[in-house]
Write a protein that holds these residues in place. Structure first.
Motif, short mmCIF file in Angstrom:
data_model
loop_
_atom_site.label_atom_id
_atom_site.label_comp_id
_atom_site.label_asym_id
_atom_site.label_seq_id
_atom_site.Cartn_x
_atom_site.Cartn_y
_atom_site.Cartn_z
N LYS A 152 5.25 -8.41 -7.82
CA LYS A 152 3.87 -8.78 -8.13
C LYS A 152 2.89 -8.24 -7.09
CE LYS A 152 4.77 -13.23 -10.39
NZ LYS A 152 4.73 -14.69 -10.17
N ASN A 153 3.39 -8.02 -5.89
CA ASN A 153 2.55 -7.53 -4.81
C ASN A 153 2.22 -6.04 -5.00
OD1 ASN A 153 1.26 -7.93 -2.29
ND2 ASN A 153 3.01 -7.08 -1.19
N LYS A 156 -4.90 -16.11 -5.79
CA LYS A 156 -3.82 -15.17 -6.08
C LYS A 156 -3.61 -15.02 -7.59
CE LYS A 156 0.32 -18.08 -6.23
NZ LYS A 156 1.72 -18.21 -5.84
N GLU A 184 0.84 -1.20 0.00
CA GLU A 184 0.00 0.00 0.00
C GLU A 184 0.87 1.25 0.00
OE1 GLU A 184 -0.08 -2.41 2.20
OE2 GLU A 184 -2.05 -3.35 2.21
N THR A 224 -1.52 -10.65 -0.08
CA THR A 224 -1.47 -11.58 -1.21
C THR A 224 -0.74 -12.86 -0.82
OG1 THR A 224 0.54 -10.51 -2.01
CG2 THR A 224 -1.53 -9.71 -2.93
N ASN A 225 -0.96 -13.90 -1.62
CA ASN A 225 -0.30 -15.21 -1.44
C ASN A 225 -0.50 -15.76 -0.02
OD1 ASN A 225 0.64 -14.18 -3.82
ND2 ASN A 225 2.82 -14.38 -3.30
N ASN A 253 -2.04 -12.74 -11.87
CA ASN A 253 -1.76 -12.36 -10.48
C ASN A 253 -1.89 -10.85 -10.28
OD1 ASN A 253 -0.71 -11.99 -7.88
ND2 ASN A 253 0.80 -13.61 -8.09
N GLN A 254 -3.05 -10.30 -10.62
CA GLN A 254 -3.26 -8.85 -10.50
C GLN A 254 -4.56 -8.45 -9.83
OE1 GLN A 254 -3.20 -7.09 -14.42
NE2 GLN A 254 -1.32 -8.13 -15.03
N GLN A 257 -1.74 -3.86 -16.35
CA GLN A 257 -0.39 -4.32 -16.09
C GLN A 257 -0.13 -5.52 -16.99
OE1 GLN A 257 1.38 -5.37 -12.00
NE2 GLN A 257 1.52 -7.28 -13.15
N SER A 293 1.94 -8.79 -17.06
CA SER A 293 2.65 -9.59 -16.07
C SER A 293 3.73 -10.45 -16.69
CB SER A 293 1.66 -10.51 -15.33
OG SER A 293 0.77 -9.77 -14.55
N GLN A 350 -4.23 -5.01 1.49
CA GLN A 350 -4.19 -6.28 0.77
C GLN A 350 -3.21 -7.24 1.44
OE1 GLN A 350 -2.51 -4.78 -3.00
NE2 GLN A 350 -0.68 -6.02 -2.58
N ASN A 410 8.05 -23.64 1.85
CA ASN A 410 7.39 -23.15 0.63
C ASN A 410 8.32 -22.44 -0.34
OD1 ASN A 410 7.13 -20.84 2.76
ND2 ASN A 410 6.76 -19.84 0.80
N THR A 442 7.67 -12.21 -5.86
CA THR A 442 6.53 -11.93 -4.96
C THR A 442 6.54 -10.46 -4.54
OG1 THR A 442 7.79 -12.74 -3.05
CG2 THR A 442 6.24 -14.27 -4.08
N SER A 452 -1.90 -1.58 6.45
CA SER A 452 -1.35 -2.87 6.85
C SER A 452 -0.12 -2.65 7.72
CB SER A 452 -0.98 -3.71 5.63
OG SER A 452 0.04 -3.07 4.89
N GLN A 459 -4.89 -7.32 -6.03
CA GLN A 459 -4.15 -6.10 -5.73
C GLN A 459 -4.84 -4.89 -6.35
OE1 GLN A 459 -3.03 -9.09 -6.71
NE2 GLN A 459 -0.81 -9.15 -6.81
N ARG A 475 1.85 -14.69 4.61
CA ARG A 475 2.06 -14.64 3.17
C ARG A 475 3.25 -15.51 2.78
NH1 ARG A 475 3.95 -9.79 1.10
NH2 ARG A 475 3.14 -10.62 -0.85
N GLU A 476 3.10 -16.22 1.68
CA GLU A 476 4.24 -16.98 1.14
C GLU A 476 5.01 -16.04 0.21
OE1 GLU A 476 3.28 -20.74 -0.55
OE2 GLU A 476 2.72 -21.54 1.42
N VAL A 477 6.22 -15.69 0.62
CA VAL A 477 7.04 -14.80 -0.21
C VAL A 477 8.31 -15.53 -0.63
CG1 VAL A 477 6.12 -12.66 0.77
CG2 VAL A 477 8.07 -13.76 1.87
N PRO A 506 0.59 -4.16 -9.46
CA PRO A 506 -0.82 -4.04 -9.90
C PRO A 506 -1.56 -2.89 -9.22
CG PRO A 506 -0.28 -6.33 -9.43
CD PRO A 506 0.87 -5.51 -8.92
N ARG A 507 -1.16 -2.58 -7.99
CA ARG A 507 -1.77 -1.43 -7.29
C ARG A 507 -1.46 -0.15 -8.04
NH1 ARG A 507 -3.61 -2.43 -1.63
NH2 ARG A 507 -4.24 -0.27 -1.42
#
Lengths: 322, 254
Positions: A99-100, B120, A74, B144-145, B128-129, A113, A115, B142, A247, A96, A185, B132, B162-164, A103-104
């Motif tokens: 991509k986070n 996501k 944000e 994400t993931n 993936n947009q 956007q 991608s 937001q 992960n 990540t 956030s 967001q 979140r998985e980063v 798009p904002r």
């Protein structure tokens, strides 16, 4: 003629600049000679310096504020929106992190956007994989500002100035126009996965395990070989879901995309979702007991057999000459 | 609390996707379509929140051609209380995520959910947009993931794991918020026959796109869709020794 300007969002952890930034700058050089890198962080002077040494970068803009410490989407997006109008392209790594945030930025600028591009055909036309890489889409942007995330493996990183091919680019500290801590956030904690091995997305050799490994304990066999080769360790989604490994090991459509010189797939059947993340590797080796496994269709060298017998042999072979 | 769950109809993840010979897209005739697997996880999470009596109402929303009604019915069978389909003339794929986000924003303002949970990414365009973009258009937080989600209604916040790329990160988001989910958040349960029957009588509202009076721009133009260059499969080796030899002396990567 108006010169196109590109803004590249730097990915970093306030101390080090991520290689993905250098890959993204490479894509930027295909679009323009006027490239600005934006570092939004906190106590991130070392990052700004590293960015100033990237080949092709004209200027580094830094916004050093506590609200950027954890790269909250944000807050960083709000800053980028304020800076956007001077640019025709806004790029970020398709990680990540990028991509986070991106798009904002695009949504607020009322532009699409694009991608994870893997190719640039002209100033407004790009190539990107869709359907887990089972199709390639060539797409033209009709927007005045092109907001794009860049797949790192498709663009070779620009030199990081170690070879001193250029003077460092000037570093400009941005005056804060307004408070960027939107208070939407809040960062609570992280559980970073610390590894002494190379980073998965930039490693020269990657060795990956799938469900065939049967347990997390058995991944030690891969670790042993990874350490002998100086390789990074990866895994399929199935192996991560089964709890064998964390992960951040996941390679595939929704995990990381890698394209190392050598990819060794062990106990991996080769689901399309996994192939999407590794099929651009230069040389692929597959070790699997099922001779019909789809992984062999993309492998340069296939070895059919029991991985629990093959891995110790392989480890032994690698000792002979390192 | 109220949850809005956007769901997308996509080619089933088990289908081997084929590019059309004229290069305009991929083959969808006679191809099995399903709900985007990430959206199934999002919906399952909402159902679990309802079982914990945190969420009171779950609304599924889909945007697409008439046959996306099927996806809405599946959402109802999976536990949504009601569903909305915004019926379009074009496949959703021909609308960029920004347009989808604008339509979703319209319904968020109308329905006033506390939480929007969605996949996501969709497994067709892999963009993936949408999450967001929707959060940005609403001025919301937001996460994400997401692979973990914990609603704290008393403080009006939600904790998201979140998985980063570097591991895991936990954020606290102010509600209302948009959460986009990863596959490890949960494992969607099988749909039971009674739930399929029940879904038939749950409300499904179909709204023609034209009725919304939302102005959407054309941002992108598809030039072509082509199959990727296929790798040739190589050779089989007999043992580890031969493999290492080939890698050293033939491929020269060791």
């Amino acid at each position: 003629m108006k010169v196109n300007r590109v803004l590249v969002l730097a990915e970093h952890d306030n101390q080090t600049l991520k290689v993905s930034t250098a890959n993204t700058v490479r894509a930027a050089t295909e679009l323009s000679e006027d490239i600005t890198v934006l570092v939004a962080g906190y106590q991130c002077a070392a990052v700004a310096k590293a960015a100033s040494l990237l080949d092709g970068v004209n200027e580094v803009w830094v916004s050093d504020l506590p609200c950027f410490e954890h790269g909250l989407a944000e807050n960083v997006a709000e800053l980028m929106i304020d800076l956007a109008e001077a640019f025709q392209y806004i790029l970020a790594p398709a990680t990540t992190y990028g991509k986070n945030i991106l798009p904002r930025v695009a949504a607020r600028l009322d532009v699409a956007q694009i991608s994870e591009i893997t190719g640039i055909l002209s100033p407004d036309t790009f190539v990107r994989p869709i359907y887990a890489g089972n199709a390639l889409l060539t797409i033209q942007s009709l927007d005045p500002i092109k907001v794009i995330t860049v797949r790192s493996t498709a663009f070779e990183a620009v030199s990081t100035g170690v070879v001193a091919t250029k003077e460092p680019a000037p570093i400009v500290n941005l005056a804060s126009k307004k408070p960027y801590d939107l208070g939407l956030s809040q960062f609570l904690r992280e559980e970073p996965h610390v590894s002494k091995r190379p980073e998965l997305t930039s490693a020269r050799i990657v060795i990956s395990g799938g469900r065939g490994l049967q347990s997390g304990e058995n991944f030690k066999m891969l670790e042993e070989i990874a350490d002998k080769l100086g390789a990074a360790l990866g895994a399929t989604r199935a192996a991560v879901d089964a709890g064998f490994v964390p992960n951040d090991y996941q390679i595939g459509q929704t995990g990381k995309v890698v394209a190392p010189d050598l990819y060794i797939a062990v106990g991996i059947s080769g689901a399309i979702q996994h192939l999407a993340g590794m099929k651009d590797s230069k040389v692929i080796v597959a070790i699997n007991k099922d001779a019909d496994a789809p992984i062999f269709q993309v492998a340069d060298y296939g070895l059919v057999g029991d991985l629990f017998e093959i891995l110790p042999e392989l480890s032994k072979e690698l000792v002979i000459r390192k | 609390m109220k949850c809005l769950i956007p769901v997308k109809r996509v080619i089933d993840f088990n289908v081997k996707v084929r590019v059309k010979s004229d290069g305009t897209g991929v083959e969808t005739d006679q191809v099995k379509m399903s709900m985007n697997p990430f959206d199934e996880v999002a919906l399952e999470e909402a159902v679990r929140l309802k079982e914990k009596v945190i969420v009171k109402e779950i609304i599924a929303i889909s945007i697409g051609v008439s046959s996306a009604q099927e996806t809405c019915r599946v959402a109802l069978a999976r536990g949504a209380d009601r569903a909305i389909l915004i019926e379009t003339n074009v496949e959703t794929n021909e609308m960029p995520p920004l347009s989808i986000a604008k339509i979703l924003k319209y319904f968020v303002l109308q329905e006033k959910p506390d939480l929007v949970i969605l996949g996501k990414q969709a497994i067709d365009d892999d963009c993936n947009q949408t999450g967001q973009m929707l959060a940005a258009l609403l001025g919301w937080a937001q996460g994400t993931n997401a692979s973990g989600l914990n609603v704290n209604a008393s403080t009006g916040s939600v904790e998201v794991i979140r998985e980063v790329d570097g591991g895991l990160e936990t954020l606290s988001l102010k509600l209302p918020a948009v959460v986009s989910v990863d596959l490890r958040l949960n494992e969607p349960r099988y749909i039971s026959l009674p739930n399929i029957m029940k879904a038939k009588s749950k409300p499904l509202q179909i709204i023609p796109m034209g009725d919304l009076k939302i102005e959407l721009k054309q941002h992108l133009k598809t030039i072509q869709v082509e199959p990727p260059v296929m790798r040739r499969s190589g050779i089989k080796v007999n043992n580890a020794k031969e493999l290492v030899d080939k890698l050293r002396n033939e491929a020269k990567v060791l």
